[in-house]
Design a protein around this motif. Structure first.
Motif, mmCIF file in Angstrom:
data_model
loop_
_atom_site.group_PDB
_atom_site.id
_atom_site.type_symbol
_atom_site.label_atom_id
_atom_site.label_comp_id
_atom_site.label_asym_id
_atom_site.label_seq_id
_atom_site.Cartn_x
_atom_site.Cartn_y
_atom_site.Cartn_z
ATOM 1 N N VAL A 69 0.857 -1.185 0.000
ATOM 2 C CA VAL A 69 0.000 0.000 0.000
ATOM 3 C C VAL A 69 0.895 1.237 0.000
ATOM 4 C CG1 VAL A 69 -1.630 1.390 1.340
ATOM 5 C CG2 VAL A 69 -1.995 -1.069 1.090
ATOM 6 N N ASP A 70 0.610 2.166 -0.898
ATOM 7 C CA ASP A 70 1.348 3.419 -1.022
ATOM 8 C C ASP A 70 0.400 4.558 -0.654
ATOM 9 O OD1 ASP A 70 2.939 5.552 -1.738
ATOM 10 O OD2 ASP A 70 3.083 5.028 -3.862
ATOM 11 N N LEU A 71 0.517 5.050 0.598
ATOM 12 C CA LEU A 71 -0.316 6.161 1.071
ATOM 13 C C LEU A 71 0.344 7.495 0.735
ATOM 14 C CD1 LEU A 71 -1.658 5.198 4.623
ATOM 15 C CD2 LEU A 71 -2.825 5.028 2.418
ATOM 16 N N CYS A 72 -0.473 8.549 0.591
ATOM 17 C CA CYS A 72 0.044 9.862 0.170
ATOM 18 C C CYS A 72 0.881 9.644 -1.088
ATOM 19 C CB CYS A 72 0.880 10.507 1.266
ATOM 20 S SG CYS A 72 0.038 10.695 2.850
ATOM 21 N N ARG A 115 6.452 -10.339 -7.561
ATOM 22 C CA ARG A 115 4.996 -10.320 -7.506
ATOM 23 C C ARG A 115 4.572 -9.334 -6.427
ATOM 24 N NH1 ARG A 115 3.779 -16.440 -6.314
ATOM 25 N NH2 ARG A 115 5.726 -16.138 -5.169
ATOM 26 N N ALA A 116 3.571 -8.547 -6.709
ATOM 27 C CA ALA A 116 3.066 -7.604 -5.718
ATOM 28 C C ALA A 116 1.625 -7.247 -6.036
ATOM 29 C CB ALA A 116 3.913 -6.337 -5.678
ATOM 30 N N GLU A 117 0.823 -7.149 -5.005
ATOM 31 C CA GLU A 117 -0.541 -6.632 -5.112
ATOM 32 C C GLU A 117 -0.490 -5.197 -4.614
ATOM 33 O OE1 GLU A 117 -4.835 -7.117 -2.814
ATOM 34 O OE2 GLU A 117 -3.485 -8.856 -2.902
ATOM 35 N N LEU A 118 -0.577 -4.248 -5.532
ATOM 36 C CA LEU A 118 -0.331 -2.849 -5.208
ATOM 37 C C LEU A 118 -1.620 -2.040 -5.123
ATOM 38 C CD1 LEU A 118 1.499 -0.347 -4.841
ATOM 39 C CD2 LEU A 118 1.707 -0.254 -7.341
ATOM 40 N N HIS A 119 -1.751 -1.293 -4.023
ATOM 41 C CA HIS A 119 -2.842 -0.349 -3.825
ATOM 42 C C HIS A 119 -2.222 0.995 -3.432
ATOM 43 C CE1 HIS A 119 -5.881 -3.637 -3.669
ATOM 44 N NE2 HIS A 119 -4.863 -4.316 -3.174
ATOM 45 N N ALA A 120 -2.772 2.084 -3.957
ATOM 46 C CA ALA A 120 -2.253 3.417 -3.653
ATOM 47 C C ALA A 120 -3.416 4.375 -3.419
ATOM 48 C CB ALA A 120 -1.371 3.923 -4.796
ATOM 49 N N ALA A 121 -3.156 5.423 -2.618
ATOM 50 C CA ALA A 121 -4.221 6.382 -2.313
ATOM 51 C C ALA A 121 -3.633 7.768 -2.092
ATOM 52 C CB ALA A 121 -4.993 5.939 -1.073
ATOM 53 N N ASP A 122 -4.421 8.776 -2.463
ATOM 54 C CA ASP A 122 -4.042 10.164 -2.223
ATOM 55 C C ASP A 122 -5.317 10.993 -2.131
ATOM 56 O OD1 ASP A 122 -1.118 11.764 -2.666
ATOM 57 O OD2 ASP A 122 -2.914 13.013 -2.776
ATOM 58 N N ILE A 123 -5.233 12.096 -1.394
ATOM 59 C CA ILE A 123 -6.397 12.960 -1.204
ATOM 60 C C ILE A 123 -6.550 13.978 -2.335
ATOM 61 C CG2 ILE A 123 -5.213 14.767 0.130
ATOM 62 C CD1 ILE A 123 -7.680 14.798 1.984
ATOM 63 N N ASP A 124 -5.480 14.201 -3.108
ATOM 64 C CA ASP A 124 -5.479 15.218 -4.157
ATOM 65 C C ASP A 124 -5.952 14.615 -5.486
ATOM 66 O OD1 ASP A 124 -4.998 17.313 -5.870
ATOM 67 O OD2 ASP A 124 -2.814 17.168 -5.787
ATOM 68 N N ASP A 145 1.715 -6.171 3.724
ATOM 69 C CA ASP A 145 3.099 -6.537 4.041
ATOM 70 C C ASP A 145 4.023 -5.329 4.063
ATOM 71 O OD1 ASP A 145 2.840 -9.518 4.055
ATOM 72 O OD2 ASP A 145 2.185 -9.151 1.995
ATOM 73 N N VAL A 146 3.820 -4.410 3.130
ATOM 74 C CA VAL A 146 4.650 -3.206 3.052
ATOM 75 C C VAL A 146 3.731 -2.002 2.918
ATOM 76 C CG1 VAL A 146 6.447 -1.971 1.792
ATOM 77 C CG2 VAL A 146 6.543 -4.465 1.954
ATOM 78 N N LEU A 147 3.817 -1.085 3.885
ATOM 79 C CA LEU A 147 3.009 0.130 3.895
ATOM 80 C C LEU A 147 3.947 1.319 3.709
ATOM 81 C CD1 LEU A 147 0.420 1.735 4.307
ATOM 82 C CD2 LEU A 147 0.655 1.387 6.770
ATOM 83 N N LEU A 148 3.968 1.857 2.495
ATOM 84 C CA LEU A 148 4.775 3.035 2.185
ATOM 85 C C LEU A 148 3.965 4.281 2.485
ATOM 86 C CD1 LEU A 148 5.975 1.923 -1.363
ATOM 87 C CD2 LEU A 148 7.366 1.895 0.695
ATOM 88 N N ALA A 149 4.577 5.251 3.151
ATOM 89 C CA ALA A 149 3.868 6.493 3.440
ATOM 90 C C ALA A 149 4.861 7.648 3.366
ATOM 91 C CB ALA A 149 3.205 6.440 4.813
ATOM 92 N N ASN A 150 5.006 8.201 2.166
ATOM 93 C CA ASN A 150 5.871 9.368 2.010
ATOM 94 C C ASN A 150 5.061 10.605 2.374
ATOM 95 O OD1 ASN A 150 8.151 10.845 1.391
ATOM 96 N ND2 ASN A 150 7.652 11.002 -0.778
ATOM 97 N N VAL A 151 4.782 10.727 3.670
ATOM 98 C CA VAL A 151 3.879 11.769 4.170
ATOM 99 C C VAL A 151 4.541 13.144 4.065
ATOM 100 C CG1 VAL A 151 2.792 10.154 5.772
ATOM 101 C CG2 VAL A 151 4.723 11.537 6.547
ATOM 102 N N PRO A 152 3.742 14.216 3.971
ATOM 103 C CA PRO A 152 4.326 15.563 4.058
ATOM 104 C C PRO A 152 4.924 15.766 5.443
ATOM 105 C CG PRO A 152 1.924 15.668 4.167
ATOM 106 C CD PRO A 152 2.274 14.257 3.823
#
Length: 281
Positions: free
Chosen positions: A117-120, A136-145, A181-188
């Motif tokens: 999961v890739d947040l922000c 192999r990866a099941e990728l989900h991403a989200a952003d508010i903009d 498994d992996v939560l990426l969050a390149n937050v401001p």
């Protein structure tokens, strides 16, 4: 009587045009004017396109927004105007995430593939790069903009991922709870009072929501960390980028949520990443 000068060749004409562009870029304050000129020339479809691109760059638009792409982890990531441009230092976060995922692979008896999961997510650069590294990866991403989401969908679709619009975990499918498994969050993480000190390319041409991390720069990180244990699988990890002077407080925040923290640093890229791992049962 002196011999007449030969007519300029196409190559000399091109060289002259590049020289003019370099001069304009230097006058506008572009430190790497020669490199930028070559990129603009190689990207432009026509002389008119090139002239317009040079004008936009001289006017202060980030090079990546002029080109329409940014190089990140060896990939060309589409970057639309107004969308946060992925920084080279953040490649260190992706490398740390890849090492974390591959270590989990080695420890698992039969691993079907990492759930990422890739947040922000901004342009989706981090998730796309990590998915490209993993087999192999099941990728989900989200952003508010909304602008970032539109851009990310182009990049993430290339690796078979999905992008959602909304605030942090809000738009994610409930089926991901306890499976990440992996939560990426390149937050401001820029403190509010320091946003005005950023280079004009960032503070003027990138969305403020992608830069402003609140009074101490850690507001969004706290929100992400507080909810992370609900989404992480046993042994899964949250990875966030911070500044060096924020790392100690970020570690306290991660530990306070029940995750096991560690800090990774790259002197070469001047990058600091805090990793929080969900204890295995």
């Amino acid at each position: 009587m002196s011999a007449p000068l030969p007519a300029p060749s196409p190559s000399s004409s091109a060289s002259s045009a590049e020289s003019v562009i370099v001069t304009r870029l230097r006058a506008a304050g572009c430190v790497f004017a020669e490199d930028e000129a070559r990129l603009l020339i190689s990207t432009a479809a026509t002389p008119d396109d090139l002239a317009a691109m040079v004008d936009r760059r001289v006017g202060g638009l980030p090079l990546e927004h002029v080109l329409g792409w940014a190089e990140f982890c060896g990939l060309r990531i589409a970057v639309d105007p107004g969308v946060f441009v992925p920084r080279r230092r953040t490649e260190f976060l992706v490398r740390q995430a890849a090492a974390t995922a591959l270590a989990a692979t080695a420890a698992a008896f039969a691993w079907p593939g990492a759930v990422v999961v890739d947040l922000c997510c901004g342009s989706g650069a981090l998730g796309a790069a990590l998915a490209g590294i993993l087999d192999r990866a099941e990728l989900h991403a989200a952003d508010i903009d909304p602008a970032a989401v539109r851009c990310a969908r182009r990049n993430v679709a290339a690796v078979g991922g999905r992008v959602y619009e909304g605030d942090l975990y809000g738009p994610l499918p409930a089926a991901l709870l306890g499976r990440v498994d992996v939560l990426l969050a390149n937050v401001p993480y820029v403190p509010t009072e320091e946003v005005g000190l950023l280079p004009p390319e960032a503070r003027i041409h990138e969305a403020r929501v992608a830069l402003d991390g609140g009074a101490d720069g850690l507001d969004v990180l706290r929100r992400v960390t507080a909810e992370a244990p609900r989404w992480l699988a046993p042994g899964g990890s949250l990875l966030v980028e911070t500044s060096e002077h924020q790392a100690a407080r970020a570690v306290e925040t991660v530990a306070g949520s029940g995750l096991i923290p560690r800090v990774a640093r790259s002197d070469e890229l001047y990058a600091t990443v805090v990793v929080g791992t969900m204890p295995a049962p």
